[in-house]
Design an enzyme around this catalytic site. Structure first.
Site, PDB file in Angstrom:
ATOM      1  N   HIS A 249       4.059  16.380   3.952  1.00 10.63           N
ATOM      2  CA  HIS A 249       4.757  16.246   5.235  1.00 10.63           C
ATOM      3  C   HIS A 249       5.066  17.603   5.854  1.00 10.63           C
ATOM      4  O   HIS A 249       5.305  17.704   7.052  1.00 10.63           O
ATOM      5  CB  HIS A 249       6.039  15.421   5.090  1.00 10.63           C
ATOM      6  CG  HIS A 249       7.163  16.171   4.461  1.00 10.63           C
ATOM      7  ND1 HIS A 249       7.519  16.014   3.148  1.00 10.63           N
ATOM      8  CD2 HIS A 249       7.998  17.101   4.971  1.00 10.63           C
ATOM      9  CE1 HIS A 249       8.532  16.813   2.885  1.00 10.63           C
ATOM     10  NE2 HIS A 249       8.841  17.491   3.962  1.00 10.63           N
ATOM     11  N   ASP A 292       3.371  12.007  -1.003  1.00  8.24           N
ATOM     12  CA  ASP A 292       3.682  13.153  -0.135  1.00  8.24           C
ATOM     13  C   ASP A 292       3.358  14.467  -0.858  1.00  8.24           C
ATOM     14  O   ASP A 292       4.243  15.216  -1.254  1.00  8.24           O
ATOM     15  CB  ASP A 292       5.167  13.090   0.247  1.00  8.24           C
ATOM     16  CG  ASP A 292       5.562  14.170   1.230  1.00  8.24           C
ATOM     17  OD1 ASP A 292       4.681  14.930   1.660  1.00  8.24           O
ATOM     18  OD2 ASP A 292       6.762  14.256   1.553  1.00  8.24           O
ATOM     19  N   SER A 404      12.172  20.810   0.574  1.00 10.33           N
ATOM     20  CA  SER A 404      11.111  19.957   0.064  1.00 10.33           C
ATOM     21  C   SER A 404       9.853  20.779  -0.164  1.00 10.33           C
ATOM     22  O   SER A 404       9.676  21.849   0.401  1.00 10.33           O
ATOM     23  CB  SER A 404      10.855  18.777   0.991  1.00 10.33           C
ATOM     24  OG  SER A 404      10.740  19.210   2.308  1.00 10.33           O
TER      25      SER A 404
END
Ligand SMILES: *[C@@H]1O[C@H](CO)[C@@H](O)[C@H](O)[C@H]1NC(C)=O
Ligand SMILES: *[C@@H]1O[C@H](CO)[C@@H](O)[C@H](O)[C@H]1NC(C)=O
Ligand SMILES: *[C@@H]1O[C@H](CO)[C@@H](O)[C@H](O)[C@H]1NC(C)=O
Ligand SMILES: *[C@@H]1O[C@H](CO)[C@@H](O)[C@H](O)[C@H]1NC(C)=O
Ligand SMILES: *[C@@H]1O[C@H](CO)[C@@H](O)[C@H](O)[C@H]1NC(C)=O
Ligand SMILES: [Mg+2]
Length: 475
Positions: A249, A292, A404
């Site tokens: 992402h 992801d 992240s």
């Protein structure tokens, strides 16, 4: 090859409490050295007026870390030396010399390739047997350390606890090498641990994974050598000389690898082909983060060293050695070792570059209205590949937006293993780089984040990393 000889002073001047601290130091050092994947043998001697051999370098068990530690705990006592509480360092060193002679005659290892470290726990004071330097000379001669072989022998002297060390005696026994320290006075185990990191030479540690520097004086990079920035908004983890693992992402907004300057080099990107944040909009799930993951291939391989090292990727041969599992162990075995408990202590690296502890949890909470709108089936959102964290402890850190892509990792046997990858987090945290302030969760909400388990995406990892990492069988 590395041979390590421990000589522990049990004489009157050292006293029993300090002797006991030395015993604990031995355990710490042995465990740390054993984490380095180098072939190694240990010998342990305690001494006062006379030496007592606990483990001979020739013993079969000399290479078995756990048995050596057990013997130290059970068979090495201050009282073994009875009333003979003088200090004869010369005799103790002479025992090492005799062991070397015997070992050289029998070993199948090419003798010239073996490096030797003698580690004394002592106050340095000796009152029997004459000057220890004579024994040191014999050992140096026997190992032929003059000439170009200075690297083949190191002698360290540690005074730990409340001992009153005789510095000139300590320095006389310890090796003297430019830019290196070999004599130390330390107050406790914690200081010993940090000081011992400083004497280790990262050049000796080769290309092993999951190794961080625990020294107090180590830089942030040395303490977290796999952690990469993937500017402008994510983090990543170095898993081999050429690959960084991060989140897919991260790239949806910035579809341009040229902008990713802080990755070690520019290179190719492979997103997981099943990642699709909108895959379940029809089911009412606005953002869906399964798969992801992205792999970034660096243009040029990096050179590993103290500041750049990969984290261990489970199910690889490197991770297998680091876990000290037998050849033939499977990916399933790794999963059991690393994630077997309902709650596992795991850590991630925060924006302000601290490690934060997080117990992972198994059941998901239906509290994020974006991921879970009313009536959503939780198993649609939180698939088998998800791990979640939080819930276990009263106050917990949650991941912030921007963290992240970095790794969620666990520590085993002094090595670090990446078990998963934090997902996209919208929660803003304040004070980007310095002291990140983590907002408390809304009332009645537990802090809880989600991660993709690397055990759930083995096929994808193997397909793309098979050339650079050796994987072990899945089952
Ligand atoms: C040192 O350790 C031994 C063995 O564990 C124990 O019996 C003894 O009481 C300890 N002595 C001191 C002074 O801590
Ligand atoms: C140690 O000294 C004490 C007192 O002097 C004596 O009773 C004991 O027998 C001695 N022990 C040994 C092992 O020599
Ligand atoms: C750890 O860092 C210290 C300080 O920079 C350095 O002296 C030492 O060699 C490092 N040890 C390892 C194992 O990298
Ligand atoms: C990640 O989260 C942010 C904040 O909610 C959102 O704006 C962004 O679109 C998300 N990324 C993806 C790929 O969905
Ligand atoms: C990203 O770039 C590639 C290649 O230029 C293109 O095929 C793809 O559609 C782009 N993706 C997005 C989300 O813009
Ligand atoms: Mg003494």
């Amino acid at each position: 090859f590395l041979y390590v000889y421990f000589l522990v002073d049990a004489s009157h001047s050292v006293t029993e409490p300090n002797f006991n601290i030395s015993k604990q130091c031995l355990e710490v050092i042995i465990t740390r050295i054993a984490s380095f994947d180098v072939p190694i043998r240990f010998s342990v001697i305690s001494y006062a007026s006379r030496p007592k051999t606990i483990v001979d370098i020739q013993d079969d068990i000399a290479e078995d870390t756990e048995i050596v530690i057990e013997k130290i705990q059970n068979e090495m006592n201050y009282k073994d030396h009875g009333n003979a509480t003088g200090t004869n360092i010369q005799d103790a060193l002479d025992s090492v010399y005799q062991m070397m002679i015997n070992e050289k005659a029998f070993t199948k290892v090419p003798w010239d390739k073996i490096r030797h470290a003698i580690i004394l726990f002592t106050d340095g004071k000796s009152n029997m047997g004459g000057s220890p330097t004579k024994a040191v000379r014999s050992i140096e001669d026997f190992l032929n350390v003059r000439a170009n072989r200075k690297d083949y022998l190191d002698i360290y002297a540690f005074g730990v606890g409340t001992v009153d060390v005789d510095w000139s005696a300590m320095n006389e026994i310890a090796s003297k090498k430019p830019g290196e320290r070999h004599a130390f006075k330390l107050n406790d185990l914690k200081e010993l641990k940090a000081a011992f990191e400083d004497v280790l030479d990262p050049r000796d540690l080769h290309d092993i994974c999951g190794l961080a520097n625990n020294s107090d004086s180590a830089s942030w990079e040395q303490k977290n050598p796999w952690h990469t920035l993937t500017e402008p908004s994510c983090r990543g983890a170095l898993i081999s000389k050429t690959w960084v693992l991060t989140s897919a992402h991260c790239f949806s907004k910035f579809n341009n690898t040229a902008g990713w300057t802080v990755i070690l080099e520019k290179g190719r990107r492979i997103d997981h082909e099943l990642f699709n944040v909108k895959a379940k909009v029809a089911q009412g799930i606005q953002e869906f983060y399964d798969y992801d993951l992205s792999l970034l291939e660096l243009e040029k391989p990096v050179q590993f060293g103290g500041r750049i090292r990969p984290i261990c990727l489970p199910c690889t041969e490197g991770a297998n050695r680091a876990l000290k599992m037998k050849p033939g162990a499977t990916c399933k075995d790794h999963e059991l070792q690393l994630l077997s408990l309902e709650e596992v202590d795991a850590q991630f690296i925060s924006l302000d570059n601290k490690r934060m502890g997080r117990p992972t949890c198994i059941s998901a909470a239906l509290q994020d209205k974006k991921m879970f709108s009313e009536g959503t089936d939780a198993s649609e959102v939180v698939t088998d590949r998800f791990l979640c964290s939080g819930g276990g402890r009263a106050v917990e850190a949650a991941t912030c937006k921007g963290e992240s892509g970095g790794s969620l990792f666990v520590e085993r046997r002094e090595r670090l293993f990446q078990v998963s990858e934090p997902l996209n987090v919208s929660r803003p945290c304040h004070g980007e780089t310095r002291e990140t302030v983590r907002d408390p969760p809304p009332a009645n909400h537990k802090p809880r984040d989600f991660y993709i388990s690397l055990f759930g995406v083995q096929d994808w990892l193997r397909q793309h990393l098979g050339q650079s990492l050796r994987f072990i069988p899945k089952e």
